[in-house]
Design an enzyme around this catalytic site. Structure first.
Site, PDB file in Angstrom:
ATOM      1  N   CYS A  14       0.785  -1.238   0.000  1.00 51.78           N
ATOM      2  CA  CYS A  14       0.000   0.000   0.000  1.00 51.78           C
ATOM      3  C   CYS A  14       0.815   1.284   0.000  1.00 51.78           C
ATOM      4  O   CYS A  14       0.382   2.286  -0.562  1.00 51.78           O
ATOM      5  CB  CYS A  14      -1.000   0.010   1.153  1.00 51.78           C
ATOM      6  N   ARG A  46       6.858 -11.859   4.323  1.00 50.38           N
ATOM      7  CA  ARG A  46       6.355 -11.790   5.691  1.00 50.38           C
ATOM      8  C   ARG A  46       7.037 -12.863   6.517  1.00 50.38           C
ATOM      9  O   ARG A  46       7.133 -14.010   6.066  1.00 50.38           O
ATOM     10  CB  ARG A  46       4.840 -12.012   5.736  1.00 50.38           C
ATOM     11  N   GLN A  53       1.048 -10.887  -4.293  1.00 44.67           N
ATOM     12  CA  GLN A  53      -0.378 -10.599  -4.141  1.00 44.67           C
ATOM     13  C   GLN A  53      -0.902  -9.910  -5.396  1.00 44.67           C
ATOM     14  O   GLN A  53      -0.199  -9.094  -5.988  1.00 44.67           O
ATOM     15  CB  GLN A  53      -0.593  -9.654  -2.962  1.00 44.67           C
ATOM     16  N   ASP A  84      -2.675  -7.340  -5.765  1.00 50.80           N
ATOM     17  CA  ASP A  84      -3.091  -6.314  -4.820  1.00 50.80           C
ATOM     18  C   ASP A  84      -3.558  -5.051  -5.535  1.00 50.80           C
ATOM     19  O   ASP A  84      -3.002  -4.689  -6.554  1.00 50.80           O
ATOM     20  CB  ASP A  84      -1.882  -5.984  -3.941  1.00 50.80           C
ATOM     21  N   HIS A 120      -5.225  -0.936  -4.574  1.00 49.09           N
ATOM     22  CA  HIS A 120      -5.722   0.052  -3.623  1.00 49.09           C
ATOM     23  C   HIS A 120      -6.608   1.013  -4.378  1.00 49.09           C
ATOM     24  O   HIS A 120      -6.185   1.596  -5.375  1.00 49.09           O
ATOM     25  CB  HIS A 120      -4.555   0.750  -2.934  1.00 49.09           C
ATOM     26  N   LYS A 130     -12.651  -6.016   7.332  1.00 54.96           N
ATOM     27  CA  LYS A 130     -12.504  -6.613   6.004  1.00 54.96           C
ATOM     28  C   LYS A 130     -13.541  -7.686   5.731  1.00 54.96           C
ATOM     29  O   LYS A 130     -14.103  -8.269   6.649  1.00 54.96           O
ATOM     30  CB  LYS A 130     -11.101  -7.200   5.850  1.00 54.96           C
ATOM     31  N   HIS A 171      -8.253  -1.603   0.438  1.00 54.68           N
ATOM     32  CA  HIS A 171      -7.186  -2.543   0.079  1.00 54.68           C
ATOM     33  C   HIS A 171      -7.925  -3.809  -0.355  1.00 54.68           C
ATOM     34  O   HIS A 171      -8.826  -4.245   0.342  1.00 54.68           O
ATOM     35  CB  HIS A 171      -6.318  -2.947   1.281  1.00 54.68           C
TER      36      HIS A 171
END
Length: 634
Positions: free
Chosen positions: A333, A362, A380, A382, A384, A463, A509
RNA sequence: GCCACCGUAGCUCAGUCGGUAGAGCACCUCACUCGUAAUGAGGAUGUCUGCGGUUCGAUUCCGCACGGUGGCUCCA
């Protein structure tokens, strides 16, 4: 009194009070020997429960959902009795029924081992053969505490104290008495088929700061045949294990010398990734996302500003460059917000939808790593979305539809959860409520059923999670949609609205597949390695019959490749039967037989992995056939 | 991270109650030129995961580490 049998007759009898079992006898319920409990006015009760007023009764059969759960729960009590007999000094804690079986957690001087299980099973069989009745007693909490004090069962006392009830019930069978709400089987002899399956450590009350107990898992079914079928099903599921198939299909590997949780992608696995990622890029562009990319390393100061340093540090890797501390990104992000902030934004620009196939690292604790499903380095899909508060609902809906469409393409069944504010979190109560409500509303508007998962949200916002199941029915979180009012605040994101004033945007997200690695893991198990043509790393393999077919085979291979087909050739000097077998084991959708006949008539004969043969066709027809499948994503 | 189990040839596994190891497949060589799930014959293959300890001697017993599996906690 008058008794009413659900889906049956009505009967009036003289007696003022009889047991539920007697009542069912009076009502001539068929198959009474298979009845293990009863619903009195819709409430589950023991067969020994008293019936003393006008009631409706419904027998609960052993092989019904309720019956099985009761039997499984009773089996856990039997196991507890066996364990207490065999291991003096053991303390019991809790032992519920679960899907397909049960477990019981014990506190003992040493953990239980796999090799203890046969002895426990034997003892359980003795208890079952003795056909001991389960007897229910009600008493005050005080009396129950005294009872369990005598037995030295301090965990039970803790449970009673936490319950805070005036009265509690206990059940006794043989030498064992347990605090329990019930109901239970009438007697241990009703247990027809069980197996102890595994041992495991489990924290008391699921809290890692409290003692580690020793858990024993078992499965139990209405009859031995169903039990056997269940055990066979698990063996079958293991053949779909993605780690095993990953090796067999030559998709990926892991290496002790590289380290835990790091995946090495082989050509076929990498092709599969590439296909998925390419699919994702197309789907995102189609939906108004823009592709971006941020760096792997960002200064630690920035992670402090975002709150990751305070809330997520233990999962991050840090390094130092020129005496400056950097963190490897665990999420994507930050760069996306900096892109947003790189210039003034007008309300006319919103929503901004930044998409990144973002590689994150991670530090997952060693014990949780698992094949492709849980790794330390993953990509990911991903994005935003930065939008005005007014646009929030619409954007969430858009993402939900995106998830729904993608899951349909892969024909996945999925479950939805909303996760609310965790203890370790940032932001105001008001924002959390607003965001949580927006998520709920989106799901309600789509009539999508969901569960609430209290306290399981991200540290910056609530979420929606989408969970898929693997071959062994374990759930894995894939897609997630997270609302965030906090990050825009911390990074001072703004847009100029119609009024000429700066306003604060909202951020979503979200990931669709989740982690490409995990998604591929689930995908492998979902298709048992037999990917549909559009996903198959190798869509077709040419199998020559004799060496004199090789030049023709090479020519066909070349034109298939030029036609955009992921084709391969097996031109070895081997028998066709062997080549078919190997292609079959590789689960390649099309085997193209290239023999003298094909060579003369200028074409090929496709064999499907189902064993079916398609008619002889030309290269062009075959290419068209594949392209049609690609179009339909089949 | 915690609890349990596991680590033997590229793969799947056998074995050694402590005396440095085997099978099938794969691989290599040769013959066969073959039509829809294994052609035949021959050959090579190992620091028995690593490091310590016990022992005359450890792949085997013990400890630690690394890696994996099943759970717990945590999570995409």
């Amino acid at each position: 009194m008058k008794m009413h049998l659900i889906n049956g007759g009505v009967k009036e009898i003289e007696a003022a009070s009889i047991s539920a079992l007697e009542a069912l006898e009076e009502l001539h319920v068929a198959g009474l020997e298979r009845v293990v409990a009863v619903k009195i006015n819709g409430e589950l009760k023991d067969l020994s429960a008293r019936v003393d007023s006008d009631v409706s009764l419904e027998p609960v059969f052993l092989d019904s959902v309720d019956g099985l759960e009761i039997m499984r729960h009773s089996t856990s009590h039997v196991m507890a009795e066996a364990v207490k007999e065999l291991f003096p000094g053991v303390k019991v804690t809790i032992g519920p029924a679960i899907e397909n079986g049960f477990y019981y957690d014990f506190d003992y001087e040493r953990p239980f081992k796999e090799e203890d299980l046969p002895r426990i099973e034997e003892k359980m069989k003795e208890i079952i053969n003795a056909d001991l009745p389960f007897e229910r007693r009600e008493m005050t909490s005080r009396e129950a505490i005294t009872l369990f004090q005598r037995e030295g069962e301090n965990y039970k006392i803790e449970i009673i104290e936490d319950l805070g009830e005036e009265r509690v019930s206990v059940y006794t069978q043989g030498s064992f008495t347990d605090l329990c709400r019930g109901p239970h089987l009438p007697s241990t002899g009703k247990i027809k088929a069980f197996r102890l399956t595994k041992t495991a450590g489990a924290y008391w009350r699921g809290d890692e700061k409290r003692p580690m107990l020793s858990r024993i898992y078992g499965v139990a079914f209405a009859d031995p045949k169903t039990l056997k079928k269940h055990l066979q099903k698990i063996e079958e599921a293991k053949k779909r294990d993605h780690v095993r198939l990953g090796k067999e299909l030559d998709l990926f590997s892991t290496h002790e010398e590289i380290g835990s949780g790091m995946i090495v992608w082989h050509p076929k696995g990498c092709m599969l990734r590439h296909i998925l990622e390419d699919f994702e890029i197309q789907e995102h562009l189609r939906r108004g996302y823009e592709i971006v990319k941020g760096p792997l390393l960002l200064k630690t100061e920035l992670w402090q500003r975002s709150g990751h340093y305070d809330n997520y540090r233990e999962n991050m890797y840090f390094t130092e460059i020129d005496e400056q501390s950097y963190g490897i990104k665990p999420m994507n992000c930050l760069a996306h917000m900096l892109i947003y902030n790189s210039k003034m934004r007008s309300y006319r620009d919103l929503p901004k939808r930044y998409f990144e196939l973002g590689l994150v690292h991670r530090h997952e604790r060693s014990g949780v790593l698992h094949g492709l499903m849980r790794v330390r380095e993953f990509t990911q899909d991903d994005a935003h979305i930065i939008c005005t508060p007014d646009q929030l609902d619409g954007e969430i809906k858009g993402v939900l539809e995106f998830v729904r469409d993608v899951m349909e393409i892969f024909q996945f069944e999925y479950e939805l959860e909303i996760s609310t504010r965790p203890e370790k979190s940032i932001g105001s109560e008001e924002d959390w409520n607003r965001a949580t409500d927006a998520l709920k509303k989106a799901l309600d508007d789509h009539h999508m059923p969901y569960q609430i998962n209290e306290g399981d949200g991200a540290f910056y916002g609530p979420k929606i999670d989408v969970k898929l199941r693997d071959a062994l029915e374990r759930e894995w979180q894939c897609a997630t949609i997270q609302c965030d009012f906090t990050m825009p605040e911390r990074f001072d994101l703004s847009y100029v609205d119609k009024d000429g004033q700066k306003h604060r945007p909202v951020m979503i997200h979200r990931v669709i597949l989740g982690a490409v690695e995990r998604f591929i893991g689930v995908l492998i198990e979902h298709y048992a390695g037999a990917f549909p043509t559009w996903l198959s790393p190798v869509q077709a393999i040419l199998l020559t019959v004799t060496d004199r077919n090789i030049p023709y085979g090479e020519k066909v291979l070349k034109s298939l490749k030029e036609g955009g087909i992921r084709a391969d050739g097996d031109f070895r000097n081997e028998k066709l039967g062997l080549k078919v077998r190997e292609a079959q084991l590789q689960k390649i959708p099309y085997m193209l037989i290239i023999g003298d006949k094909e060579q003369e008539q200028k074409g090929l004969t496709p064999r499907l992995r189902t064993g079916e043969n398609l008619p002889f066709m030309t290269e062009k027809d075959f290419i068209d056939l594949i392209h049609e499948e690609l179009r339909q994503r089949r």
